[in-house]
Write an enzyme that holds these catalytic residues in place. Structure first.
Site, PDB file in Angstrom:
ATOM      1  CB  ALA A 117     -36.492  21.479 -25.349  1.00  0.00           C
ATOM      2  N   GLY A 124     -36.206  20.788 -18.925  1.00  0.00           N
ATOM      3  CA  GLY A 124     -34.450  21.014 -19.253  1.00  0.00           C
ATOM      4  C   GLY A 124     -33.715  21.851 -18.134  1.00  0.00           C
ATOM      5  CD  GLU A 163     -34.003  16.802 -17.163  1.00  0.00           C
ATOM      6  OE1 GLU A 163     -33.488  15.697 -16.969  1.00  0.00           O
ATOM      7  OE2 GLU A 163     -34.249  17.645 -18.518  1.00  0.00           O
ATOM      8  CD  GLU A 213     -39.040  16.621 -19.109  1.00  0.00           C
ATOM      9  OE1 GLU A 213     -38.121  17.486 -19.216  1.00  0.00           O
ATOM     10  OE2 GLU A 213     -39.690  16.611 -17.843  1.00  0.00           O
TER      11      GLU A 213
END
Length: 247
Positions: free
Chosen positions: A53, A98, A101, A121
């Site tokens: 992010a 992310g 992911e 995170e």
């Protein structure tokens, strides 16, 4: 076959709300293409697949902005996961948060020897929100997933391959070519058989063996009564390449 290329190189493909929306839209459009046989997710930046992010954007966000972005991000991850054909991530450089992911949303991962992956995170006071808490354990097992999730540590490519996060480890300059070659090899097979095999494989992850075998039986029936099966057998007998009808 199609390729979705992350191209926000000035930020190492950090996921802004805008970029996430574009990825979601691209994948949603591809999902309607019935001629599609495989998708490669790659990066235009040799330094990074995706660093996660965009924290600079988030620094100025209020609570309501986070919730609005959350909807866009979930739509992005869902769109990648729900592509109806096999997906291959071509990972070079950083794949963090992310970005990792997005990698986990794909069926197969071709990574460069210089790749570094991780879900950091917890070091920022947040929890992965793109599926890592669910997909990691399915891919590498609970203990290994807990190690990565709870420590937030970054994992070099050789360890990532050993853990099972990466399926093929190749020289950095060969990542995209190898990913495309893998996708092309998949795309050369019966689209009916591949889609049904993939559906059976993915659906089996959350059920017991008996239910999984029923899922496999349904996939077998869908393929065996298809025009692709008739063409595949005919091509084998006639010793020629198959011309798949795809239905």
């Amino acid at each position: 076959m199609a390729e979705v290329v992350l191209n926000r190189s000035q930020a190492r493909n950090a996921l802004s709300t805008h970029l996430a929306g574009r990825i979601a839209a691209a994948c949603a459009e591809l999902a309607t293409d019935h001629s599609l046989r495989a998708v490669v997710l790659s990066s235009a930046d040799p330094r990074a697949f995706c660093v996660g992010a965009d924290l600079k954007e988030r620094a100025a966000m209020r609570d309501r902005d986070f919730m609005a972005q959350r909807l866009v991000f979930r739509r992005m991850f869902d769109a990648v996961r729900e592509l109806p054909v096999p997906t291959v991530a071509a990972v070079r450089g950083w794949a963090l948060g992310g970005g990792m992911e997005l990698m986990l949303c794909c069926d197969l991962v071709v990574a460069a020897e210089d790749a570094v992956v991780g879900v950091p995170e917890v070091t920022l006071g947040i929890v992965p929100g793109g599926g890592a808490t669910q997909l990691l354990a399915k891919r590498i097992g609970y203990g290994k997933a807990a190690d990565l999730l709870f420590t937030g540590r970054k994992v070099p490519a050789t360890e990532a391959e050993r853990l099972g996060l990466v399926d093929r480890l190749v020289p950095a300059d060969d990542v995209r070519a190898q990913a495309l070659e893998l996708a092309e090899r998949i795309a050369a097979n019966s689209p009916v058989a591949v889609r049904n095999a993939r559906n059976a494989l993915r659906r089996s992850l959350d059920v017991d063996l008996a239910a999984g075998l029923d899922i496999e039986d349904s996939a077998w029936r869908a393929a065996v009564f298809s025009d692709d099966r008739a063409e595949g057998v005919a091509a084998f007998v006639e010793r020629r390449p198959a011309q798949w009808p795809g239905h």
